[in-house]
Design a protein around this motif. Structure first.
Motif, PDB file in Angstrom:
ATOM      1  N   VAL A 117       0.790  -1.231   0.000  1.00  0.00           N
ATOM      2  CA  VAL A 117       0.000   0.000   0.000  1.00  0.00           C
ATOM      3  C   VAL A 117       0.825   1.287   0.000  1.00  0.00           C
ATOM      4  CG1 VAL A 117      -2.043  -0.992   1.094  1.00  0.00           C
ATOM      5  CG2 VAL A 117      -0.220  -0.117   2.536  1.00  0.00           C
ATOM      6  N   ALA A 118       2.092   1.188   0.399  1.00  0.00           N
ATOM      7  CA  ALA A 118       2.839   2.454   0.519  1.00  0.00           C
ATOM      8  C   ALA A 118       4.328   2.286   0.234  1.00  0.00           C
ATOM      9  CB  ALA A 118       2.657   3.011   1.936  1.00  0.00           C
ATOM     10  N   GLU A 119       4.913   3.405  -0.200  1.00  0.00           N
ATOM     11  CA  GLU A 119       6.366   3.434  -0.346  1.00  0.00           C
ATOM     12  C   GLU A 119       6.945   4.192   0.839  1.00  0.00           C
ATOM     13  OE1 GLU A 119       6.621   5.314  -4.083  1.00  0.00           O
ATOM     14  OE2 GLU A 119       6.074   3.454  -5.139  1.00  0.00           O
ATOM     15  N   ILE A 120       8.172   3.813   1.185  1.00  0.00           N
ATOM     16  CA  ILE A 120       8.803   4.487   2.324  1.00  0.00           C
ATOM     17  C   ILE A 120       9.813   5.497   1.791  1.00  0.00           C
ATOM     18  CG2 ILE A 120      10.218   4.171   4.408  1.00  0.00           C
ATOM     19  CD1 ILE A 120       7.594   2.724   4.738  1.00  0.00           C
ATOM     20  N   GLU A 121       9.767   6.688   2.346  1.00  0.00           N
ATOM     21  CA  GLU A 121      10.736   7.715   1.939  1.00  0.00           C
ATOM     22  C   GLU A 121      11.466   8.157   3.206  1.00  0.00           C
ATOM     23  OE1 GLU A 121       9.537  10.975  -1.031  1.00  0.00           O
ATOM     24  OE2 GLU A 121       9.695  11.932   0.936  1.00  0.00           O
ATOM     25  N   LYS A 122      12.810   8.121   3.149  1.00  0.00           N
ATOM     26  CA  LYS A 122      13.541   8.466   4.374  1.00  0.00           C
ATOM     27  C   LYS A 122      14.391   9.709   4.178  1.00  0.00           C
ATOM     28  CE  LYS A 122      14.828   4.139   4.533  1.00  0.00           C
ATOM     29  NZ  LYS A 122      15.613   2.943   4.787  1.00  0.00           N
TER      30      LYS A 122
END
Ligand SMILES: Nc1ncnc2c1ncn2[C@@H]1O[C@H](COP(=O)(O)OP(=O)(O)OP(=O)(O)O)[C@@H](O)[C@H]1O
Ligand SMILES: [Mg+2]
Length: 341
Positions: free
Chosen positions: A202-207
């Motif tokens: 459901v989601a992408e992770i952005e750091k």
């Protein structure tokens, strides 16, 4: 000295003053008494106000304590049976795998036996019977179904275990009483691995991670907070049923005394009328069975009460939600908390 003066004039029939009478009374004590009375009244009112406040905070503490005791009791009672049921279930799964292997070997051998071991002789009548039973009992279907059943049960056991763990953590039955040197970035990485299954579809992770000092804290607990917030973000995005992938952004930075971690999602946001309740124990908007409503209350307890940090939320409906964690680099305060428990 304070005096009160009263005077009266006596007049003759023509209205002329013939006598003046005056009294002077020392009212110092009386006025002092009045002042004291007013002061006492003020003190009484303040004490009364304080009492009312203490009473409501005591009621609140009592409520939380009894929820904690209830949670501890439930967790304790469930922990044992859950332990042996899970362990027996795992043995059952292993036994099933062995039986399956055994039956698969049979399956492989059957055609050979059926063709009289390839030497032209007729197949044994037992083989015909075995094949009939296989059809009758829908063995192929059972094989397929059993895998699904094992999968669902494993999922169910994991969920039960995690609920019991949450309850235990909430009531702090067996919390670790030690402080370690903790690297928040490693914590984020390991938590993302654990949470992957929840967000990967459901989601992408952005750091966006800045250089951070190591901090003194209970790392296991901080990871649990990160997990709660990340899983909540994934669930919130998932609840929108949208076609594009959502985004969960994790940002870290620090000053001389604290480190900060912000976790933002572009999910549905939290309506104003419930945002004040999300840190309450057992508050959940999730369906019965999918949320216990303990995640954020445990997180708040860990960050604010135990680590003397701060956990805040900002949200806008339709735009998303940001949880901000603030943690002291040095744990002087936290040692005090643990020492008094
Ligand atoms: N990122 C978010 N976006 C929208 N709503 C959120 C978010 N995080 C939390 N919430 C709201 O706060 C509620 C409480 O969260 P909390 O983590 O305490 O419990 P839960 O997720 O419902 O259950 P669990 O105990 O399994 O964590 C959620 O049910 C949800 O309504
Ligand atoms: Mg949650």
């Amino acid at each position: 000295m304070i005096v009160r003066e009263t005077s009266t004039a006596l007049r003759d029939e023509n209205g002329h003053i013939i006598e003046l009478r005056g009294t002077l009374r020392d009212v110092t004590a009386h006025i002092e008494q009045e002042r004291l009375r007013e002061q006492m009244l003020e003190e009484l009112q303040a004490t009364n106000k304080k009492l009312k406040e203490t009473q409501s905070s005591l009621v609140q503490q009592e409520k939380l304590a009894s929820i904690g005791q209830l949670a501890a009791g439930v967790a304790h009672e469930l922990n044992n049976p859950l332990g042996f049921v899970t362990s027996n279930f795992n043995s059952l799964h292993n036994y099933y795998q062995s039986l399956k292997k055994y039956l698969e070997t049979w399956e492989e051998l059957l055609p050979k036996l059926k063709n009289g071991n390839g030497n032209g002789s007729a197949s044994h009548p037992c083989i015909v019977e075995i094949e009939e039973i296989k059809k009758q009992e829908n063995v192929n279907l059972i094989f397929k179904d059993v895998e699904d059943i094992f999968g669902e049960c494993t999922d169910g056991f994991q969920r039960m275990t995690s609920i019991v763990k949450n309850l235990k953590d909430f009531s702090r039955i067996d919390h670790a009483e030690f402080i370690e040197t903790y690297d928040l970035h490693s914590g984020i990485e390991s938590t993302l691995v654990v949470a992957r299954n929840e967000y990967k579809y459901v989601a992408e992770i952005e750091k966006s991670l800045s250089d951070l000092p190591l901090i003194e804290c209970n790392g296991g607990e901080i990871n649990q907070v990160l997990l709660n917030i990340i899983v909540n973000a994934a669930h919130a995005i998932k609840s929108q049923g949208r076609e594009d992938a959502g985004k969960i952004s994790i940002k870290t930075y620090c000053d001389d005394v604290y480190i900060f971690c912000e976790i933002r999602d572009d999910g549905p946001g939290i309506p104003q009328q419930i945002i004040g309740k999300i840190f309450d124990p057992f508050f959940t908007t999730k369906e019965v069975g999918s949320g216990t409503g303990l995640g954020l209350s445990i997180s708040y307890d860990i960050i604010v009460n135990k680590h003397k940090g701060d956990l805040t939320v900002k949200s806008k409906v339709g735009e998303g939600t940001t949880f901000a964690i603030k943690l002291p680099i040095k744990s002087a305060n936290m040692i005090e908390v643990f020492a008094h428990e």
